[in-house]
Design an enzyme around this catalytic site. Structure first.
Site, PDB file in Angstrom:
ATOM      1  CB  CYS A 217      -0.888  -0.150   1.281  1.00  0.00           C
ATOM      2  SG  CYS A 217       0.028  -0.263   2.798  1.00  0.00           S
TER       3      CYS A 217
ATOM      4  CG  HIS B  19      -4.363   0.590   3.996  1.00  0.00           C
ATOM      5  ND1 HIS B  19      -3.802   0.100   2.877  1.00  0.00           N
ATOM      6  CD2 HIS B  19      -5.370   1.624   3.484  1.00  0.00           C
ATOM      7  CE1 HIS B  19      -4.495   0.069   2.019  1.00  0.00           C
ATOM      8  NE2 HIS B  19      -5.183   1.294   2.060  1.00  0.00           N
TER       9      HIS B  19
ATOM     10  CG  ASP C  99      -7.064   2.784  -0.443  1.00  0.00           C
ATOM     11  OD1 ASP C  99      -5.731   2.512  -0.967  1.00  0.00           O
ATOM     12  OD2 ASP C  99      -7.473   2.153   0.308  1.00  0.00           O
TER      13      ASP C  99
END
Length: 672
Positions: A419, A463, A479
């Protein structure tokens, strides 16, 4: 004189039996530290114990006046140990060097144990070692194990005072357990009523939080993926009303604005100032959080927080505290899952356009091409997301090592990352296109516990995502990981990365009976830990007030708590004393009544017991007057003393039969 006599009498037993108990107790208390201290400290400790035990067991020489060279060797070994600890840790203070030094001192104290005083001192070191284990962990298994160690150490006291070795190992442990059980009401009352202060009673050592893992205030490739294999708990959440969907549980942490070409970090110069406008576009969500120690100065909140019980909101909506979180805390939050965040601070938007000169040339050129094509800001955002979604990008825990420009190499060569790779590359592209953007780190998702009706957020849920500024719409969450791996957002990290097959979820399958049974066990155990953290580890001033109000005492202050504590301790100690007195009285009164019958029968023969005369003196005088009754008189007297003064109630029935059969004739005459 009596003390020296007792010491001389017990010296041989101290060497042969009590040393083994002492060594067992201290060793059990330091056993959990084996993995925390240097191996050579453990080896030296075991060597000292073996050296001391070799004397009484094998007859080997020990350091004393007869073996001065051994005394010198012991001193040299101690100096070497102290210097080695100093070299290993750099100092002799702090949690880790302090524990290592205490283990070493326990070994040397065991080595020189000769008298009862040394024995008691060694046991005190054992109790102190028990406390040091809670510097590292305060879990339920640790508490149960330490309770077992305290039981063994307490039985060591009983073993030393069992002069005649009349008690077996089981009886000693049972007596120790009884002593601890008698202390439980006192401990419970002190725990509940002792006035709590807002903070620890004493400061923890500076290195007590060095091993804490979690979200940092900076991010580089691999920094978040390192947390993925950690099953450590980050925090627990209990919602007041209906919680949001799991895919919308973005737990906001540090917001990273500054980029040096390799690493993202917070720009502390723009954190505070005029507050941005947060507009609610849906129902608010209220919840409470129990946060594990992080050794950091921020809290985690559901995007986007607007109310909190502690901390301060920055203009980019981080929740900052005045002190580092070094103990478990509980706080209340309220957030707007659907929101609009406007930004009237031009300086903050300018900071969100910063790029290091000379870095990421290929990414900068790609964003410039998009802008030259006449795309709007929203179209550029969608173009970047579509690139991640449609081209061959892969979401993986083990991406190739980036040795050059990490953004360019990721975007145009490896195309494999976690991520932080996607969030970093996305923000660079936005800034290169002239769109203010920043990286947000925190956690995504949560694991529901149906037994306790709360959610767990683990370190593996760490994250990173992005926020972009769109004119007329404010800051919006984007995202890029969701474009590459939708499962990461919808289901969680375990479903997104099959290489995490070590968990029982993948071992058994979610639909299997074995999984359901295991899940039930895990949830039950976790719920027990949740209650433990709430009512034991988290029993602070607020929880104490809530508990006292639940008991009907209202808003009681520290004066009332102190009075209640003193009164409760007095009542408990009085009750225990009365119980012990009545218990002994029940054992002694039947024997005394029987003995009074015996004295009356001797009085009828002309031998009355004097008021100041003890049982043995009385028996000697009666036997001298009636030699034919000597055996019966001495037997009855011995049984009476055993029952009344030596706490042997098992002889009471024998005493009763002996006195019943003692019926001397009145015609007995005193010999000349």
């Amino acid at each position: 004189m009596l003390r020296r006599a007792v010491g001389m009498k017990s010296a041989p037993e101290l060497r042969l039996q009590h040393l083994l108990w002492l060594g067992l107790g201290i060793s059990l208390s330091m056993a959990p530290h084996v993995s925390r201290i240097p191996l050579w400290v453990v080896i030296m400790y075991v060597t000292l114990l073996s050296w001391r035990l070799s004397g009484p067991l094998l007859g080997w020489p020990l350091p004393n006046r007869s073996w001065r060279l051994l005394v010198l060797a012991q001193y040299v070994l101690a100096v070497i140990g102290f210097l080695a600890i100093l070299k290993n840790y750099g100092n002799l203070t702090g949690r880790d060097p302090g524990v290592a030094l205490l283990v070493l001192l326990s070994g040397f104290k065991f080595m020189e144990t000769r008298t009862e005083r040394d024995y008691y001192f060694g046991l005190c070191l054992g109790y102190i070692l028990v406390v040091t284990n809670f510097f590292y962990t305060q879990t339920i298994p640790t508490a149960l194990y330490m309770l077992l160690v305290v039981l063994v150490l307490t039985s060591c006291f009983i073993a030393l005072n069992d002069r005649n070795q009349a008690l077996s190992v089981t009886q000693r442990l049972r007596s120790a357990g009884l002593l601890l059980a008698q202390a439980c009401p006192l401990v419970l009352v002190m725990f509940i009523l002792f006035p709590r202060v807002p903070g620890p009673l004493w400061g923890m050592p500076k290195d007590a939080h060095s091993g804490i893992t979690g979200i940092d205030d900076s991010m580089a490739p691999g920094s978040i993926s390192e947390l993925l294999r950690s099953d450590a708990l980050a925090f627990r959440v209990k919602f007041t009303d209906a919680p949001p969907q799991k895919s919308r549980m973005y737990w906001r942490g540090p917001v990273l604005t500054f980029n040096d070409g390799q690493r993202w970090s917070r720009n502390k110069a723009i954190l505070f100032g005029p507050q941005n406008t947060l507009t609610n576009l849906g129902a608010a969500v209220e919840y409470s959080v129990i946060l594990e120690p992080t050794n950091q100065a921020w809290l985690f909140a559901l995007d986007m927080p607007y109310h909190r019980s502690i901390g301060k909101l920055t203009n980019d909506y981080q929740v900052i505290t005045s002190k580092r979180i070094r103990e478990r805390i509980r706080y209340d939050m309220a957030s707007y899952p659907d929101y609009r965040l406007d930004d009237e601070i031009e300086l903050a938007r300018d900071a969100a356009l910063q790029l290091p000169p000379g870095f990421h040339p290929r990414a900068v050129q790609l964003a410039a091409d998009w802008r030259q094509q006449g795309l709007s800001d929203e179209e550029i955002v969608e173009t970047a997301m579509r690139r991640f979604r449609e081209e061959e990008f892969y979401y993986t825990l083990k991406p190739p090592l980036l040795e050059g420009d990490n953004v360019d190499q990721f975007l145009f060569e490896t195309r494999q990352g976690f991520c932080e790779h996607y969030a970093s590359a996305f923000v660079v592209l936005m800034r290169a296109a002239g769109i203010p953007a920043r990286v947000v780190t925190g956690y995504l998702g949560a694991t529901y516990n149906p037994i306790g009706d709360y959610y767990n957020v683990y370190q593996r849920d760490a994250h990173a995502w992005a926020e972009v500024w769109i004119e007329g719409k404010g800051w919006q969450r984007e995202d890029p990981t969701s474009a590459v791996s939708p499962l990461r957002v919808l289901e969680g990290i375990e479903d997104a990365l099959p290489e995490l097959a070590g968990s029982f979820t993948f071992d058994y399958g979610k639909n299997s009976l074995a999984y359901q049974v295991m899940r039930q066990f895990v949830d039950s155990w976790d719920n027990l830990n949740y209650r433990w953290s709430q009512w034991v580890l988290g029993y602070g001033p607020k929880r104490q007030r809530e508990f006292m109000q639940m008991l009907g005492f209202g808003d009681i202050d520290w004066r009332g708590l102190t009075f209640g504590l003193v009164a409760s301790i007095f009542l408990i100690l009085s009750g225990i004393s009365l119980w012990i007195y009545l218990r002994r009285l029940d054992r002694g009164e039947p024997a005394r009544r029987l003995y009074d019958q015996f004295c009356k029968r001797l009085a009828r023969l002309g031998v009355s017991r004097r008021a100041s005369e003890g049982p043995r003196d009385y028996a000697t005088r009666a036997a001298r007057r009636y030699p034919s009754l000597r055996q019966s008189i001495e037997q009855i007297t011995g049984l009476y003393i055993a029952v009344r003064y030596r706490s042997h109630p098992e002889h009471l029935l024998q005493l009763k039969h002996a006195i019943r059969n003692f019926r001397p004739s009145r015609k007995l005459r005193t010999p000349a």
